[in-house]
Design an enzyme around this catalytic site. Structure first.
Site, PDB file in Angstrom:
ATOM      1  N   SER A  28      -9.994  -0.350   7.061  1.00 57.23           N
ATOM      2  CA  SER A  28      -9.400  -0.285   5.728  1.00 57.23           C
ATOM      3  C   SER A  28      -8.761  -1.558   5.212  1.00 57.23           C
ATOM      4  CB  SER A  28      -8.371   0.854   5.677  1.00 57.23           C
ATOM      5  OG  SER A  28      -9.005   2.097   5.803  1.00 57.23           O
TER       6      SER A  28
ATOM      7  N   LYS B 172       0.839  -1.199   0.000  1.00 57.34           N
ATOM      8  CA  LYS B 172       0.000   0.000   0.000  1.00 57.34           C
ATOM      9  C   LYS B 172       0.876   1.252   0.000  1.00 57.34           C
ATOM     10  CE  LYS B 172      -3.805   2.094   2.700  1.00 57.34           C
ATOM     11  NZ  LYS B 172      -4.702   1.909   3.868  1.00 57.34           N
TER      12      LYS B 172
ATOM     13  N   SER C 285      -9.498   1.861   2.916  1.00 55.08           N
ATOM     14  CA  SER C 285      -8.645   2.628   2.025  1.00 55.08           C
ATOM     15  C   SER C 285      -7.572   1.792   1.336  1.00 55.08           C
ATOM     16  CB  SER C 285      -7.966   3.769   2.798  1.00 55.08           C
ATOM     17  OG  SER C 285      -7.097   3.259   3.809  1.00 55.08           O
TER      18      SER C 285
END
Length: 425
Positions: A137, A36, A113
């Site tokens: 997330s 990420k 996210s």
């Protein structure tokens, strides 16, 4: 910028080779993973999902320990994944870089996210990926993309070298398509190398929480109950609890977050104590986000996409009032849930209120869904307990899931448990 042939999962494709120097085969040898865009990688700027952040920050001088540990364990990184701006959404849509395409449901959001990380795994572009989970997330995109997602106990995995959202809740989580890989990665990140199956003492089904979910109760609960019976011979006690009522009675500081709206909202969409718990969580998140990033936002005046912009404006306006009450809620909830679960009890809840919403869904409908989602996500979020989202296939052609929550520090137990159950679910 995301490309078309990777489901839009990657912000940057780059191969980072393993760094293992061990003479014996490393534990993650042969596996590939994605990172990420919130984790530092030496020599590149951590983008945090926003072009203005990318433009105004310098390249990292070192790699986040969590990334280094995976490389040292023999895994190969294949790229950096798209995320929601500033980690401030569970939807998965990014107005600047594009929305990663949900491989299981093309017309639905991927969840955020950690959107790109989940999509990369679901699309079989990598074997596993890492993300972060502050308010949901990892758990949300895992559910939406039909894969396993693990949020560890708060503080169980190092957060050094990642851009913070709200430190009281930030955790490093991971995704995989199967429990064997989920467990292998967990052994490395948790630094627990021998995880033997342990029978849960009790399976506690939060019956009221399933009323928040549009998916039929039995479709989510029965596969799990059946798998526990097959795995452990029916010795585990299975019982039901009204979790909202239990939390309301045992977390007295929630009274500071109860509103008349919580009481008057239709019951199928609201559990008052969990709404209050969600309010407490989001207030402390806003407070810490403002401390972390308020000065940068005031100075740079960055451009944010729809939804993100309004959320960040609200965070910047947040006062210190009730912050002490937030911390009291956290302490009381830890005690209450520890008592409920006992040493090896497991709580069963829906991960989210239903299948993934449509892309560019109606704002009002999305806010209702989001509100119910945070009622569920705040249970592990505030307590800091570990949670795993388990995919249960498709319902009406859309991915659905259920979650197991275990007490703080029981990460190895929970990983081993879900690995034991997987063959029977």
């Amino acid at each position: 910028m995301a490309t078309n042939n990777d489901f839009g999962a990657f912000i940057e494709k780059v191969t980072i080779s393993p760094t293992s120097t061990s003479s014996s085969p490393p534990s993650l040898q042969g596996l590939t993973f994605a990172i990420k865009d919130i984790f530092d990688v030496e020599g590149r700027v951590t983008g945090f999902g926003n072009p203005d952040w990318l433009r105004t920050h310098s390249a990292a001088t070192s790699t986040a320990p969590v990334v280094s540990s995976l490389l040292e364990a023999g895994a190969t990184a294949l790229g950096i994944t798209i995320m929601d701006e500033m980690a401030y959404s569970i939807n998965g849509e990014n107005a600047h870089y594009g929305t990663p395409r949900n491989p299981i449901a093309f017309d639905r959001v991927p969840g955020g996210s950690s959107s790109g990380s989940a999509v990369a795994v679901a699309a079989r572009l990598v074997d596993f990926s890492i993300g972060t989970d502050t308010g949901g997330s990892v758990r949300v995109p895992a559910s939406y993309c039909g894969i396993f997602g693990f949020r560890p106990s708060h503080g169980a995995v190092s957060t050094v070298g990642l851009t913070p959202m709200a430190q009281s809740f930030d955790t490093v989580g991971w995704f995989a398509r199967d429990t064997a890989t989920l467990k292998r990665v967990g052994c490395v990140l948790l630094q627990q190398h021998h995880l033997n199956p342990i029978e849960p003492s009790q399976l506690i089904i939060a019956d009221d929480c399933f009323k928040l979910c549009s998916v039929p109760h039995d479709l989510l609960v029965q596969p799990l109950v059946g798998s526990v019976e097959k795995s452990f011979g029916g010795n585990t006690v299975v019982k039901k609890v009204n979790l909202g009522e239990y939390i309301g009675q045992n977390v007295p500081s929630l009274k500071h977050f109860m509103t008349s709206d919580d009481v008057t909202t239709q019951q199928e969409f609201c559990i008052p104590s969990l709404m209050a718990l969600s309010s407490s969580m989001r207030l402390l998140q806003r407070h810490e986000f403002k401390i972390n990033h308020g000065a940068w936002i005031s100075s740079v005046k960055p451009e944010f996409g729809p939804g993100i912009s309004e959320r960040i404006e609200e965070a910047i306006r947040t006062s210190d009032e009730k912050i002490d009450h937030c911390r009291s809620v956290k302490s009381e909830l830890i005690t209450a849930l520890s008592t409920l679960l006992g040493e090896k009890g497991v709580l069963v809840i829906p991960t989210v209120p239903g299948p993934p919403p449509h892309l560019q869904a109606n704002v009002a409908a999305l806010e209702s869904f989001r509100s119910r989602a945070f009622s569920l996500l705040s249970i592990a979020g505030v307590s800091g307990f570990c949670q795993v989202s388990i995919p249960l296939g498709l319902h009406e052609n859309l991915p659905v899931s259920v979650s197991l929550v275990a007490k703080y520090g029981s990460d190895g137990f929970l990983l081993s448990l879900v690995d034991s159950l997987a063959a029977f679910i």
